[in-house]
Design an enzyme around this catalytic site. Structure first.
Site, PDB file in Angstrom:
ATOM      1  N   ALA A  66      -7.473  -0.922 -12.193  1.00 51.35           N
ATOM      2  CA  ALA A  66      -6.439  -0.308 -12.965  1.00 51.35           C
ATOM      3  C   ALA A  66      -5.208  -0.921 -12.415  1.00 51.35           C
ATOM      4  CB  ALA A  66      -6.397   1.327 -12.883  1.00 51.35           C
ATOM      5  N   GLY A 111     -11.262   0.114 -10.662  1.00 58.27           N
ATOM      6  CA  GLY A 111     -11.750   0.049 -12.147  1.00 58.27           C
ATOM      7  C   GLY A 111     -12.628  -1.162 -12.650  1.00 58.27           C
ATOM      8  N   GLU A 114     -15.928  -0.259 -11.713  1.00 58.13           N
ATOM      9  CA  GLU A 114     -16.479   0.982 -12.452  1.00 58.13           C
ATOM     10  C   GLU A 114     -17.030   0.384 -13.926  1.00 58.13           C
ATOM     11  OE1 GLU A 114     -12.913   3.074 -11.280  1.00 58.13           O
ATOM     12  OE2 GLU A 114     -14.242   4.753 -10.891  1.00 58.13           O
ATOM     13  N   GLU A 134      -9.957   2.213  -3.844  1.00 59.38           N
ATOM     14  CA  GLU A 134      -8.896   3.466  -4.102  1.00 59.38           C
ATOM     15  C   GLU A 134      -8.527   4.342  -2.975  1.00 59.38           C
ATOM     16  OE1 GLU A 134     -11.672   2.784  -5.767  1.00 59.38           O
ATOM     17  OE2 GLU A 134     -11.245   2.688  -7.936  1.00 59.38           O
TER      18      GLU A 134
HETATM   19  N1  DAK Z   1      -2.910  -3.914 -10.481  1.00 54.68           N
HETATM   20  C1  DAK Z   1      -1.586  -4.567 -10.647  1.00 54.68           C
HETATM   21  N2  DAK Z   1      -1.305  -5.858 -10.497  1.00 54.68           N
HETATM   22  C2  DAK Z   1      -2.318  -6.417  -9.679  1.00 54.68           C
HETATM   23  C3  DAK Z   1      -3.639  -5.802  -9.248  1.00 54.68           C
HETATM   24  C4  DAK Z   1      -3.682  -4.220  -9.718  1.00 54.68           C
HETATM   25  N3  DAK Z   1      -4.832  -3.518  -9.485  1.00 54.68           N
HETATM   26  N4  DAK Z   1      -4.311  -6.510  -8.546  1.00 54.68           N
HETATM   27  C5  DAK Z   1      -3.773  -7.729  -8.581  1.00 54.68           C
HETATM   28  N5  DAK Z   1      -2.288  -7.574  -9.236  1.00 54.68           N
HETATM   29  C6  DAK Z   1      -1.333  -8.576  -9.301  1.00 54.68           C
HETATM   30  C7  DAK Z   1      -0.612  -8.582  -8.031  1.00 54.68           C
HETATM   31  O1  DAK Z   1       0.361  -7.578  -7.899  1.00 54.68           O
HETATM   32  C8  DAK Z   1       0.013 -10.068  -8.086  1.00 54.68           C
HETATM   33  O2  DAK Z   1       1.069  -9.993  -9.004  1.00 54.68           O
HETATM   34  P1  DAK Z   1       2.664 -10.622  -8.860  1.00 54.68           P
HETATM   35  O3  DAK Z   1       2.889 -10.200  -7.781  1.00 54.68           O
HETATM   36  O4  DAK Z   1       2.291 -12.064  -9.009  1.00 54.68           O
HETATM   37  O5  DAK Z   1       3.510 -10.079 -10.111  1.00 54.68           O
HETATM   38  C9  DAK Z   1      -1.024 -10.726  -9.023  1.00 54.68           C
HETATM   39  O6  DAK Z   1      -1.893  -9.893  -9.456  1.00 54.68           O
HETATM   40  C10 DAK Z   1      -1.824 -11.554  -7.891  1.00 54.68           C
HETATM   41  O7  DAK Z   1      -2.432 -10.601  -6.840  1.00 54.68           O
HETATM   42  P2  DAK Z   1      -1.878 -11.002  -5.323  1.00 54.68           P
HETATM   43  O8  DAK Z   1      -0.691 -11.882  -5.051  1.00 54.68           O
HETATM   44  O9  DAK Z   1      -2.136  -9.820  -4.462  1.00 54.68           O
HETATM   45  O10 DAK Z   1      -3.429 -11.920  -4.849  1.00 54.68           O
HETATM   46  P3  DAK Z   1      -4.211 -11.885  -3.374  1.00 54.68           P
HETATM   47  O11 DAK Z   1      -5.035 -13.070  -3.690  1.00 54.68           O
HETATM   48  O12 DAK Z   1      -3.048 -12.129  -2.527  1.00 54.68           O
HETATM   49  O13 DAK Z   1      -5.004 -10.451  -3.364  1.00 54.68           O
HETATM   50  C11 DAK Z   1      -6.385  -8.919  -4.046  1.00 54.68           C
HETATM   51  C12 DAK Z   1      -5.957 -10.445  -4.287  1.00 54.68           C
HETATM   52  C13 DAK Z   1      -7.295  -8.614  -5.593  1.00 54.68           C
HETATM   53  C14 DAK Z   1      -7.006  -8.683  -2.800  1.00 54.68           C
HETATM   54  C15 DAK Z   1      -5.013  -7.914  -4.282  1.00 54.68           C
HETATM   55  O14 DAK Z   1      -4.374  -8.400  -5.494  1.00 54.68           O
HETATM   56  C16 DAK Z   1      -5.283  -6.506  -4.380  1.00 54.68           C
HETATM   57  O15 DAK Z   1      -5.873  -5.760  -3.466  1.00 54.68           O
HETATM   58  N6  DAK Z   1      -5.339  -5.816  -5.485  1.00 54.68           N
HETATM   59  C17 DAK Z   1      -5.196  -4.479  -5.719  1.00 54.68           C
HETATM   60  C18 DAK Z   1      -6.932  -4.281  -5.833  1.00 54.68           C
HETATM   61  C19 DAK Z   1      -6.893  -2.596  -5.785  1.00 54.68           C
HETATM   62  O16 DAK Z   1      -6.627  -1.987  -5.219  1.00 54.68           O
HETATM   63  N7  DAK Z   1      -7.638  -2.266  -6.728  1.00 54.68           N
HETATM   64  C20 DAK Z   1      -8.066  -0.953  -7.228  1.00 54.68           C
HETATM   65  C21 DAK Z   1      -7.070  -0.577  -8.202  1.00 54.68           C
HETATM   66  S1  DAK Z   1      -6.988   1.100  -8.355  1.00 54.68           S
HETATM   67  C22 DAK Z   1      -7.853   6.891 -12.921  1.00 54.68           C
HETATM   68  C23 DAK Z   1      -8.854   6.202 -13.285  1.00 54.68           C
HETATM   69  C24 DAK Z   1      -9.161   5.029 -12.525  1.00 54.68           C
HETATM   70  C25 DAK Z   1      -8.260   4.591 -11.607  1.00 54.68           C
HETATM   71  C26 DAK Z   1      -7.193   5.093 -11.776  1.00 54.68           C
HETATM   72  C27 DAK Z   1      -6.594   6.016 -12.451  1.00 54.68           C
HETATM   73  N8  DAK Z   1      -7.360   8.100 -13.596  1.00 54.68           N
HETATM   74  C28 DAK Z   1      -8.395   9.023 -13.888  1.00 54.68           C
HETATM   75  C29 DAK Z   1      -5.926   8.374 -13.761  1.00 54.68           C
HETATM   76  C30 DAK Z   1      -8.616   3.257 -11.029  1.00 54.68           C
HETATM   77  C31 DAK Z   1      -7.933   2.929 -10.118  1.00 54.68           C
HETATM   78  C32 DAK Z   1      -8.237   1.531  -9.439  1.00 54.68           C
HETATM   79  O17 DAK Z   1      -8.800   0.526 -10.133  1.00 54.68           O
END
Ligand code: DAK
Length: 260
Positions: A66, A111, A114, A134
């Site tokens: 997400a 997500g 998921e 998460e």
């Molecule tokens: N959201 C927003 N932007 C993201 C992103 C994300 N999940 N993942 C990557 N990006 C963006 C980065 O911010 C960056 O943008 P800029 O800074 O260039 O503008 C660009 O994509 C490239 O990412 P990185 O620079 O970080 O690239 P790296 O190769 O260094 O790292 C990575 C890649 C995938 C390891 C890293 O980006 C990372 O850890 N990303 C986050 C992964 C993560 O934590 N995903 C889970 C998100 S939480 C809900 C239900 C479900 C959910 C939430 C609420 N409700 C019931 C309300 C679900 C939650 C999730 O999915």
């Protein structure tokens, strides 16, 4: 319909839906969730589409989760709306008559994993990475991960993935049953298209009945699941496809299914 964050391409009964925010690693914001849901609904109503492939644009990500930047500032009310959008998309994928095949071309985190869990078949490039990170953000999976993952891979493996937040390789994801097959990145789409083409050549009513029987029955006691199967099985008799499939066998020719 034209979308800004989603591409839809239909070729020979197979639709490819591509999440198109590669610079943000295809993170799911509200707009993308809404557009994906609309695209899936539209394809679901298109009887010429017999299988749907879902993938991510670019070489790095399927869905990196997400959109954390959008989520960060949400009020409880906005968070609820966001959750509803995500849950609606997954329910839509699961309730479509056509099978949805995930082609995981890179990161499938949070997500992203998921969404893959709601798809019917999951194929990955050997560069793909899965995970439920998460807990690193102080939250738990919210698009069904705590429920669908342990049901699919077992309680302890599911807990390990969710408690550690660590990434899994495509091969490990295959070992635990999250992924059907792993391919070289350049072969992924071709291989998934092959599977989709095989499915698209079968009777659509039968494929749909099998999908619904499995999805509805799998979490029920066996006797209840068998009742569902019986109803679905009986419901196919008298259809044009059932007549055609059996006539083609008897006449030693290839069946021409129409989905009627
Ligand atoms: N959201 C927003 N932007 C993201 C992103 C994300 N999940 N993942 C990557 N990006 C963006 C980065 O911010 C960056 O943008 P800029 O800074 O260039 O503008 C660009 O994509 C490239 O990412 P990185 O620079 O970080 O690239 P790296 O190769 O260094 O790292 C990575 C890649 C995938 C390891 C890293 O980006 C990372 O850890 N990303 C986050 C992964 C993560 O934590 N995903 C889970 C998100 S939480 C809900 C239900 C479900 C959910 C939430 C609420 N409700 C019931 C309300 C679900 C939650 C999730 O999915």
């Amino acid at each position: 319909m034209a979308y800004e964050t989603v591409l839809v391409d239909i070729e020979e009964a197979v639709a490819v839906v591509t999440i198109n925010r590669p610079k943000q690693l295809n993170a799911l914001n509200s707009q993308t969730l809404t557009e994906l849901n609309e695209a899936m609904t539209e394809l679901g109503a298109n009887s010429e589409v017999r299988a749907i492939i879902l993938t991510g644009a670019g070489e790095r990500a399927f869905i990196a989760g997400a959109d954390i930047k959008e989520m960060a500032g949400k009020s409880p009310r906005e968070g609820r709306r966001f959750a509803e959008l995500g849950l609606a998309l997954l329910e839509r994928i699961e309730s479509l008559d056509q099978p949805v095949l995930a082609a995981i071309n890179g990161f499938a985190l949070g997500g992203g994993t998921e969404v893959a869990l709601a798809c019917d078949l999951v194929y990955a490039s050997n560069r793909a990475r899965f995970g439920q990170p998460e807990v690193n953000l102080g939250i738990i999976p919210g698009f069904g991960g705590t429920q669908r993952l342990p049901r699919l891979v077992g309680r302890n493996i599911g807990k390990e993935v969710i408690f550690t937040g660590e990434m899994l390789s495509a091969e490990r994801a295959r070992e635990i049953g999250l992924v059907n097959g792993v391919f070289a990145p350049e072969e992924l789409m071709e291989q998934v298209r092959k599977v989709a083409a095989v499915i698209a050549s079968k009777g659509p009513l039968a494929i749909s009945a099998a999908k619904h029987a499995i999805n509805r029955g799998v979490d029920l006691p066996l006797a209840s699941g068998l009742e569902i199967e019986k109803g679905m099985f009986a419901g196919l008799f008298g259809s044009r496809d059932q007549n055609e499939g059996m006539a083609a066998f008897v006449e030693k020719r290839k069946a021409e299914f129409t989905g009627e």
